[in-house]
Design a protein around this motif. Structure first.
Motif, PDB file in Angstrom:
ATOM      1  N   VAL A 154      45.757 -32.982  33.790  1.00 28.43           N
ATOM      2  CA  VAL A 154      46.711 -31.875  33.759  1.00 28.43           C
ATOM      3  C   VAL A 154      47.748 -32.108  32.661  1.00 28.43           C
ATOM      4  N   GLY A 190      48.011 -27.862  39.339  1.00 29.20           N
ATOM      5  CA  GLY A 190      47.378 -29.156  39.122  1.00 29.20           C
ATOM      6  C   GLY A 190      47.836 -30.189  40.128  1.00 29.20           C
ATOM      7  N   VAL A 204      50.988 -26.444  35.998  1.00 33.67           N
ATOM      8  CA  VAL A 204      51.341 -27.793  36.437  1.00 33.67           C
ATOM      9  C   VAL A 204      51.417 -27.854  37.960  1.00 33.67           C
TER      10      VAL A 204
END
Length: 126
Positions: free
Chosen positions: A27, A44, A41
């Protein structure tokens, strides 16, 4: 026999942390190269929680052979507690019990339980 259970539990837990680190590294690489936004994010991080907990629950379910959902849930809870403790040590703060913390704990426990239930049943251990 109990020391073997503890060693197995912590071995699976360390494997879960390695899987999380690998997912978060991927990520991070995508974010660095692709200028991704915060939604990517966050997704992830949640994917790291879910995948790691499911793999840990699956592994502990294979090891134990019975009460797999319970062992998977305990594996997810242990994973969440390690993340919570490490986060508190790194940020030098007490545990903040807000919505994000509670929902992350629930995600880890439920994912671990699902992973445990997906583990194949071993007829000899039952």
């Amino acid at each position: 026999m109990k020391s073997k259970n503890v060693i197995g539990f912590f071995s699976v837990l360390m494997g879960m942390l390695v899987i999380s680190a690998l997912i978060l590294a991927v990520v991070s690489a995508f974010m660095l190269n692709g200028h991704m936004n915060f939604g990517f994010v966050g997704g992830g991080v949640i994917a790291a929680y879910v995948i790691s907990s499911m793999v840990g629950g699956f592994c502990i379910g294979q090891i134990k052979g019975k009460q797999k959902f319970l062992w998977g849930a305990l594996m997810g809870a242990g994973y969440f507690l390690v993340l919570l403790l490490v986060g508190n040590v790194v940020y030098h703060q007490g545990p903040a019990m807000n919505f994000q913390t509670v929902s992350s704990g629930i995600i880890c426990v439920v994912s671990g339980m699902i992973g445990g239930m997906l583990a194949p049943a071993d007829q000899e251990k039952s």
